[in-house]
Design an enzyme around this catalytic site. Structure first.
Site, mmCIF file in Angstrom:
data_model
loop_
_atom_site.group_PDB
_atom_site.id
_atom_site.type_symbol
_atom_site.label_atom_id
_atom_site.label_comp_id
_atom_site.label_asym_id
_atom_site.label_seq_id
_atom_site.Cartn_x
_atom_site.Cartn_y
_atom_site.Cartn_z
ATOM 1 N N LYS A 95 0.887 -1.166 0.000
ATOM 2 C CA LYS A 95 0.000 0.000 0.000
ATOM 3 C C LYS A 95 0.927 1.217 0.000
ATOM 4 C CE LYS A 95 -3.093 2.806 2.745
ATOM 5 N NZ LYS A 95 -4.123 2.894 3.792
ATOM 6 N N ASN A 204 -10.091 1.246 9.017
ATOM 7 C CA ASN A 204 -9.237 1.035 10.189
ATOM 8 C C ASN A 204 -9.829 1.740 11.406
ATOM 9 O OD1 ASN A 204 -5.602 1.091 10.785
ATOM 10 N ND2 ASN A 204 -7.255 0.660 12.149
ATOM 11 N N THR A 205 -9.694 3.058 11.458
ATOM 12 C CA THR A 205 -10.089 3.828 12.646
ATOM 13 C C THR A 205 -11.511 3.534 13.116
ATOM 14 O OG1 THR A 205 -8.596 5.603 11.997
ATOM 15 C CG2 THR A 205 -10.320 6.164 13.571
#
Lengths: 260, 66
Positions: A95, A204-205
């Site tokens: 990534k 994610n978060t």
């Protein structure tokens, strides 16, 4: 089924592993999400305080490992991190994240394009994180990006797919899979991204800081599935003018003319 | 001799190898990667890589990230 870089994925939810309260929670979340691809970052070992090694909790044989180049401020730093990642994991996946401004964490388009071109030549499977710029998306594909990852909103903001207009154009013109990455803050955001035709989302978060990350991971998995099904089922057109859902003939008042 | 490891200056005896340094830390070698003077060095060479004054070592590993 989704194919990127020669690998097929059943789950269209990719997961970041940052900001979890512990490796133990992270492991449970990954299982609950049913994801098949996880991102990780590279950092110096704290020599005075080597903590929990994330690798103890992550089975590399079970998941596709997607190291990121977070922290890189230009192509040179990103390429250096990419090589470290490959040496550490044996994985060709990357990534690509080039974010020179810590206030916005927005990706530098020029450095990202330069790094993508170089890393593709060196045999990496590159998934560049990018602003939702349709023209940049095409250029990244031209130099061999395996997928493109436009942001919905800045990293960690949980604001949703603010870039919907641009992402729709990217999807329409894309020759490679499109993964909406960053800013997805709720399952409804993920569902929206999938409904407009994204091939996958990276979250994610929204999961790691949720009240119950494991339950949230399951909710996201359902949302991604729902959004994809909706997209494949053919969403109905939107209309400015009201259109009755119930039949327009045989009203009661037609037969009961004495009422009027 | 002074060696920089992960940005910190430390003192080591002459003829210290990369292997010696890694041994003195409490890490599982298989889980990280080592850069000596900005070049990645493979694990097979840890034993033979003798460090000299002002060498720079970076010991990097995977952590959680998005």
């Amino acid at each position: 089924m989704l194919t990127i870089g020669g690998t097929t994925f059943t789950s269209r939810l990719f997961l970041g592993t940052g900001k979890f309260s512990s490796s133990k929670v992270m492991k449970k979340v990954i299982e609950a999400s049913q994801t098949e691809m996880v991102t990780v970052a590279l950092r110096r070992v704290d020599l005075d305080n080597p903590e929990d090694d994330i690798m103890q909790a992550l089975d590399m044989k079970k998941y596709t490992f997607l190291p990121n180049t977070s922290g890189a401020r230009n192509a040179e730093e990103a390429i250096r991190l990419a090589k470290l990642a490959r040496a550490a994991s044996g994985s060709k996946w990357l990534k690509l994240e080039v974010t020179p401004d810590p206030r916005t964490l927005l990706p530098d388009p020029v450095e990202t394009l330069l790094a993508t071109e170089q890393l593709v030549k060196e045999g990496f499977i590159v998934l560049p994180y990018m602003n939702a710029d349709p023209i940049l998306a095409l250029k990244l594909q031209d130099v061999g990006a395996a997928a493109v990852m436009p942001l919905g909103a800045p990293i960690g903001t949980n604001q949703g797919v603010l870039t919907k207009f641009q992402v729709e154009i990217i999807i329409e013109q894309a020759r490679v899979p499109v993964v909406v990455d960053a800013g997805i803050g709720a399952p409804s955001h993920a569902a929206l991204a999938m409904e407009i035709g994204a091939d996958a989302v990276l979250v994610n978060t929204a999961i790691s800081i949720a009240g119950d990350p494991v339950a949230m991971a399951k909710a996201f998995a359902k949302a991604v599935e729902a959004g994809r099904s909706a997209y494949e089922s053919g969403l109905g057109m939107q209309s400015q003018k009201a259109q009755a859902s119930s039949p327009e003939k045989g009203y009661l008042t037609e037969d009961l003319g004495f009422l009027s | 001799m002074k060696i920089s490891i992960n940005g910190k200056q430390k003192d080591f005896p002459s003829n210290t190898t990369v292997h010696d340094i890694i041994d003195s830390l409490d890490c599982i070698p298989e889980t990280f990667v080592v850069e000596l003077n900005q070049s990645i060095i493979p694990p097979e060479t840890y034993n033979t890589s003798c460090l000299v004054e002002e060498d720079t070592l970076e010991i990097i590993r995977f952590v959680g990230g998005g």
